[in-house]
Design a protein around this motif. Structure first.
Motif, PDB file in Angstrom:
ATOM      1  N   GLU A   1      15.854   4.772   2.800  1.00 25.56           N
ATOM      2  CA  GLU A   1      15.270   3.427   2.867  1.00 25.56           C
ATOM      3  C   GLU A   1      14.436   3.199   1.604  1.00 25.56           C
ATOM      4  O   GLU A   1      13.313   2.711   1.675  1.00 25.56           O
ATOM      5  CB  GLU A   1      14.425   3.264   4.138  1.00 25.56           C
ATOM      6  CG  GLU A   1      15.247   3.286   5.423  1.00 25.56           C
ATOM      7  CD  GLU A   1      14.407   3.193   6.685  1.00 25.56           C
ATOM      8  OE1 GLU A   1      13.159   3.268   6.592  1.00 25.56           O
ATOM      9  OE2 GLU A   1      14.990   3.040   7.772  1.00 25.56           O
ATOM     10  N   ASP A   2      14.996   3.573   0.464  1.00 22.65           N
ATOM     11  CA  ASP A   2      14.297   3.513  -0.821  1.00 22.65           C
ATOM     12  C   ASP A   2      14.709   2.243  -1.549  1.00 22.65           C
ATOM     13  O   ASP A   2      15.856   2.112  -1.993  1.00 22.65           O
ATOM     14  CB  ASP A   2      14.649   4.754  -1.650  1.00 22.65           C
ATOM     15  CG  ASP A   2      13.780   4.896  -2.892  1.00 22.65           C
ATOM     16  OD1 ASP A   2      13.392   3.858  -3.468  1.00 22.65           O
ATOM     17  OD2 ASP A   2      13.500   6.030  -3.305  1.00 22.65           O
ATOM     18  N   GLY A   3      13.766   1.310  -1.711  1.00 19.68           N
ATOM     19  CA  GLY A   3      14.056   0.036  -2.353  1.00 19.68           C
ATOM     20  C   GLY A   3      14.218   0.107  -3.847  1.00 19.68           C
ATOM     21  O   GLY A   3      14.554  -0.896  -4.480  1.00 19.68           O
ATOM     22  N   LEU A   4      13.963   1.279  -4.446  1.00 21.86           N
ATOM     23  CA  LEU A   4      14.104   1.436  -5.890  1.00 21.86           C
ATOM     24  C   LEU A   4      15.417   2.093  -6.289  1.00 21.86           C
ATOM     25  O   LEU A   4      15.703   2.224  -7.477  1.00 21.86           O
ATOM     26  CB  LEU A   4      12.935   2.260  -6.449  1.00 21.86           C
ATOM     27  CG  LEU A   4      11.551   1.617  -6.309  1.00 21.86           C
ATOM     28  CD1 LEU A   4      10.482   2.554  -6.859  1.00 21.86           C
ATOM     29  CD2 LEU A   4      11.496   0.276  -7.037  1.00 21.86           C
ATOM     30  N   MET A   5      16.205   2.534  -5.309  1.00 27.18           N
ATOM     31  CA  MET A   5      17.452   3.219  -5.607  1.00 27.18           C
ATOM     32  C   MET A   5      18.582   2.666  -4.748  1.00 27.18           C
ATOM     33  O   MET A   5      18.363   2.288  -3.594  1.00 27.18           O
ATOM     34  CB  MET A   5      17.334   4.723  -5.329  1.00 27.18           C
ATOM     35  CG  MET A   5      16.409   5.479  -6.233  1.00 27.18           C
ATOM     36  SD  MET A   5      16.526   7.255  -5.875  1.00 27.18           S
ATOM     37  CE  MET A   5      15.184   7.873  -6.887  1.00 27.18           C
ATOM     38  N   SER A   6      19.786   2.678  -5.318  1.00 30.99           N
ATOM     39  CA  SER A   6      20.961   2.337  -4.522  1.00 30.99           C
ATOM     40  C   SER A   6      21.139   3.379  -3.432  1.00 30.99           C
ATOM     41  O   SER A   6      20.571   4.478  -3.497  1.00 30.99           O
ATOM     42  CB  SER A   6      22.211   2.303  -5.409  1.00 30.99           C
ATOM     43  OG  SER A   6      22.549   3.616  -5.842  1.00 30.99           O
ATOM     44  N   ILE A   7      21.939   3.058  -2.440  1.00 34.31           N
ATOM     45  CA  ILE A   7      22.209   4.011  -1.368  1.00 34.31           C
ATOM     46  C   ILE A   7      22.803   5.295  -1.925  1.00 34.31           C
ATOM     47  O   ILE A   7      22.357   6.396  -1.594  1.00 34.31           O
ATOM     48  CB  ILE A   7      23.153   3.383  -0.319  1.00 34.31           C
ATOM     49  CG1 ILE A   7      22.439   2.267   0.442  1.00 34.31           C
ATOM     50  CG2 ILE A   7      23.655   4.449   0.663  1.00 34.31           C
ATOM     51  CD1 ILE A   7      23.341   1.479   1.377  1.00 34.31           C
ATOM     52  N   GLU A   8      23.807   5.154  -2.785  1.00 32.29           N
ATOM     53  CA  GLU A   8      24.491   6.333  -3.304  1.00 32.29           C
ATOM     54  C   GLU A   8      23.549   7.205  -4.135  1.00 32.29           C
ATOM     55  O   GLU A   8      23.539   8.426  -3.988  1.00 32.29           O
ATOM     56  CB  GLU A   8      25.707   5.918  -4.149  1.00 32.29           C
ATOM     57  CG  GLU A   8      26.878   5.392  -3.350  1.00 32.29           C
ATOM     58  CD  GLU A   8      26.657   3.978  -2.810  1.00 32.29           C
ATOM     59  OE1 GLU A   8      25.705   3.288  -3.274  1.00 32.29           O
ATOM     60  OE2 GLU A   8      27.427   3.562  -1.928  1.00 32.29           O
ATOM     61  N   GLU A   9      22.745   6.575  -5.006  1.00 29.91           N
ATOM     62  CA  GLU A   9      21.852   7.379  -5.844  1.00 29.91           C
ATOM     63  C   GLU A   9      20.728   7.994  -5.014  1.00 29.91           C
ATOM     64  O   GLU A   9      20.405   9.180  -5.174  1.00 29.91           O
ATOM     65  CB  GLU A   9      21.264   6.537  -6.970  1.00 29.91           C
ATOM     66  CG  GLU A   9      20.392   7.369  -7.921  1.00 29.91           C
ATOM     67  CD  GLU A   9      19.978   6.621  -9.163  1.00 29.91           C
ATOM     68  OE1 GLU A   9      19.634   7.292 -10.158  1.00 29.91           O
ATOM     69  OE2 GLU A   9      19.979   5.372  -9.156  1.00 29.91           O
ATOM     70  N   GLY A  10      20.130   7.202  -4.131  1.00 29.65           N
ATOM     71  CA  GLY A  10      19.048   7.738  -3.311  1.00 29.65           C
ATOM     72  C   GLY A  10      19.522   8.867  -2.424  1.00 29.65           C
ATOM     73  O   GLY A  10      18.838   9.889  -2.273  1.00 29.65           O
TER      74      GLY A  10
ATOM     75  N   ALA B   1       0.830  -1.211   0.000  1.00 31.47           N
ATOM     76  CA  ALA B   1       0.000   0.000   0.000  1.00 31.47           C
ATOM     77  C   ALA B   1       0.859   1.253   0.000  1.00 31.47           C
ATOM     78  O   ALA B   1       0.452   2.288  -0.532  1.00 31.47           O
ATOM     79  CB  ALA B   1      -0.925  -0.003   1.218  1.00 31.47           C
ATOM     80  N   TRP B   2       2.017   1.181   0.615  1.00 38.93           N
ATOM     81  CA  TRP B   2       2.919   2.330   0.650  1.00 38.93           C
ATOM     82  C   TRP B   2       4.346   1.837   0.792  1.00 38.93           C
ATOM     83  O   TRP B   2       4.586   0.698   1.188  1.00 38.93           O
ATOM     84  CB  TRP B   2       2.568   3.272   1.818  1.00 38.93           C
ATOM     85  CG  TRP B   2       2.590   2.638   3.172  1.00 38.93           C
ATOM     86  CD1 TRP B   2       1.554   2.047   3.836  1.00 38.93           C
ATOM     87  CD2 TRP B   2       3.733   2.492   4.035  1.00 38.93           C
ATOM     88  NE1 TRP B   2       1.961   1.554   5.054  1.00 38.93           N
ATOM     89  CE2 TRP B   2       3.301   1.817   5.207  1.00 38.93           C
ATOM     90  CE3 TRP B   2       5.072   2.886   3.949  1.00 38.93           C
ATOM     91  CZ2 TRP B   2       4.153   1.524   6.268  1.00 38.93           C
ATOM     92  CZ3 TRP B   2       5.937   2.591   5.010  1.00 38.93           C
ATOM     93  CH2 TRP B   2       5.470   1.918   6.142  1.00 38.93           C
ATOM     94  N   GLN B   3       5.266   2.705   0.433  1.00 40.67           N
ATOM     95  CA  GLN B   3       6.676   2.370   0.587  1.00 40.67           C
ATOM     96  C   GLN B   3       7.498   3.638   0.775  1.00 40.67           C
ATOM     97  O   GLN B   3       7.094   4.728   0.362  1.00 40.67           O
ATOM     98  CB  GLN B   3       7.187   1.587  -0.614  1.00 40.67           C
ATOM     99  CG  GLN B   3       6.954   2.258  -1.952  1.00 40.67           C
ATOM    100  CD  GLN B   3       7.201   1.319  -3.103  1.00 40.67           C
ATOM    101  OE1 GLN B   3       8.321   0.883  -3.317  1.00 40.67           O
ATOM    102  NE2 GLN B   3       6.163   1.002  -3.862  1.00 40.67           N
ATOM    103  N   PHE B   4       8.637   3.483   1.434  1.00 35.60           N
ATOM    104  CA  PHE B   4       9.526   4.615   1.651  1.00 35.60           C
ATOM    105  C   PHE B   4      10.248   4.967   0.352  1.00 35.60           C
ATOM    106  O   PHE B   4      10.613   4.085  -0.423  1.00 35.60           O
ATOM    107  CB  PHE B   4      10.562   4.295   2.738  1.00 35.60           C
ATOM    108  CG  PHE B   4       9.982   4.091   4.103  1.00 35.60           C
ATOM    109  CD1 PHE B   4       9.129   5.038   4.660  1.00 35.60           C
ATOM    110  CD2 PHE B   4      10.287   2.961   4.847  1.00 35.60           C
ATOM    111  CE1 PHE B   4       8.591   4.861   5.925  1.00 35.60           C
ATOM    112  CE2 PHE B   4       9.763   2.770   6.112  1.00 35.60           C
ATOM    113  CZ  PHE B   4       8.910   3.729   6.647  1.00 35.60           C
ATOM    114  N   ARG B   5      10.474   6.281   0.158  1.00 36.53           N
ATOM    115  CA  ARG B   5      11.202   6.767  -1.009  1.00 36.53           C
ATOM    116  C   ARG B   5      12.196   7.835  -0.589  1.00 36.53           C
ATOM    117  O   ARG B   5      12.107   8.414   0.494  1.00 36.53           O
ATOM    118  CB  ARG B   5      10.240   7.372  -2.053  1.00 36.53           C
ATOM    119  CG  ARG B   5       9.211   6.419  -2.664  1.00 36.53           C
ATOM    120  CD  ARG B   5       9.833   5.209  -3.364  1.00 36.53           C
ATOM    121  NE  ARG B   5      10.964   5.499  -4.217  1.00 36.53           N
ATOM    122  CZ  ARG B   5      10.880   5.858  -5.518  1.00 36.53           C
ATOM    123  NH1 ARG B   5       9.685   5.980  -6.078  1.00 36.53           N
ATOM    124  NH2 ARG B   5      11.962   6.083  -6.233  1.00 36.53           N
ATOM    125  N   SER B   6      13.144   8.097  -1.471  1.00 35.81           N
ATOM    126  CA  SER B   6      14.061   9.210  -1.250  1.00 35.81           C
ATOM    127  C   SER B   6      13.305  10.523  -1.384  1.00 35.81           C
ATOM    128  O   SER B   6      12.270  10.599  -2.064  1.00 35.81           O
ATOM    129  CB  SER B   6      15.200   9.157  -2.274  1.00 35.81           C
ATOM    130  OG  SER B   6      15.989   8.003  -2.072  1.00 35.81           O
TER     131      SER B   6
END
Length: 322
Positions: A290-299, A254-259
């Protein structure tokens, strides 16, 4: 305000390498994990408290790069009904307060924790409905017998060491909304405040700007996290905001964390930053990834770029037009 980062993002790097990377991005502050869920990759308080040379070297590593430490963070559950788990998180908190005093860091961040539903429980119980009435009885017992007594004692301890406690408002714990934070603050004193993270407001249906106003007017914002949330309008109709699916199941959640900037637009983040300035918060905005769609560095890099557009850094001047 200063832009900072929660250094657990870079727990896989050596401290010095991580600090160099953060400084190269133009940041001014770091938030250091000192136990609990954030771990101790860059800082073990027990080691530094017992070794003045290591303590001095740790402080120098940060300050020599033009950085300050905004907070020590040991997010855990010191109210866990399993006593050995509670003790481990409590000890991390105590050591974090003692280390923060030595480092002249003003804030220790953590969770309020969540007790069980009776003295012999094994697992936390997070009541979120007023009926059946059992939930009300559990909630009353938790606050009167566990939450308020524990945090009243810890607030006094922290105050004696000149440290403020930043409780992160997070689902699953007794303090998770502005109202629950203010309830505890009224009982335990003004040492208790919020480590306010907008991402946890959005998924609970709370407007972060209004949360800033509610807490800021009470002087109850001690620290601030910068993390975004996106809510899927189709999936939320199926699973609700209290979706219990794994964070890894991103397509159906239903929701997710993003940068920052990938859940809400830059105007929304500008409104949040302006609200912080309006209520007198002029401390660190600490990026959490805590963005599962981006690497740590990019996020992390995207969050830095987006926040640099809206961060208000210079001191307030006189209103020359008045």
């Amino acid at each position: 305000m200063k832009l900072g980062v929660f250094m657990v993002l870079f727990g896989g790097r050596k401290l010095e390498d991580a600090l160099d990377y953060v400084a190269s991005k133009g940041l001014k502050a770091v938030e250091i994990g000192t136990g609990g869920n954030p771990g101790k990759a860059h800082c073990n308080p027990a080691d530094l408290l017992n070794n003045d040379t290591e303590l001095k070297n740790f402080k120098k590593a940060v300050e020599s790069r033009g950085l300050t430490i905004s907070a020590l963070s040991c997010h855990g559950n010191p109210l866990h009904p399993q006593k050995h788990l509670a003790k481990a998180d409590h000890d991390d908190f105590v050591n974090s307060v003692l280390l923060a005093e030595k480092l002249e860091v003003p804030v220790v961040n953590t969770f309020s924790g969540c007790p069980g539903d009776h003295e012999d429980a094994k697992y936390p119980n997070w009541p979120v409905a007023p009926w059946p009435n059992d939930f009300q009885e559990v909630l009353k017992w938790q606050w009167e017998e566990k939450v308020i007594p524990y945090w009243t004692e810890q607030a006094k301890f922290a105050k004696d060491h000149h440290i403020k406690i930043g409780l992160e408002l997070h689902g699953g714990f007794s303090v998770h909304t502005p109202a629950t934070l203010l309830r505890l603050r009224e009982a335990a004193g003004e040492t208790i405040g919020a480590n306010l993270d907008p991402s946890h407001m959005w998924w609970q249906g709370i407007d972060p700007v209004q949360a800033v106003h509610i807490l800021g007017r009470a002087g109850a914002i001690h620290h601030f996290h910068a993390k975004d949330t996106v809510i899927d309008p189709i999936n939320v109709s199926r699973y609700g905001l209290t979706d219990m699916q794994s964070y890894e199941n991103m397509l159906d959640r239903a929701w997710q964390f993003r940068s920052v900037g990938y859940g809400h637009d830059i105007k929304t983040w500008a409104d949040i930053i302006s609200a912080l300035r309006l209520v007198g918060y002029d401390y660190v905005v600490s990026i959490e990834h805590e963005d599962g769609l981006m690497s740590i560095e990019e996020g992390f890099s995207k969050a830095v770029q987006n926040l640099q557009q809206v961060l208000i850094e210079e001191p307030l001047g006189d209103m020359w037009w008045v």
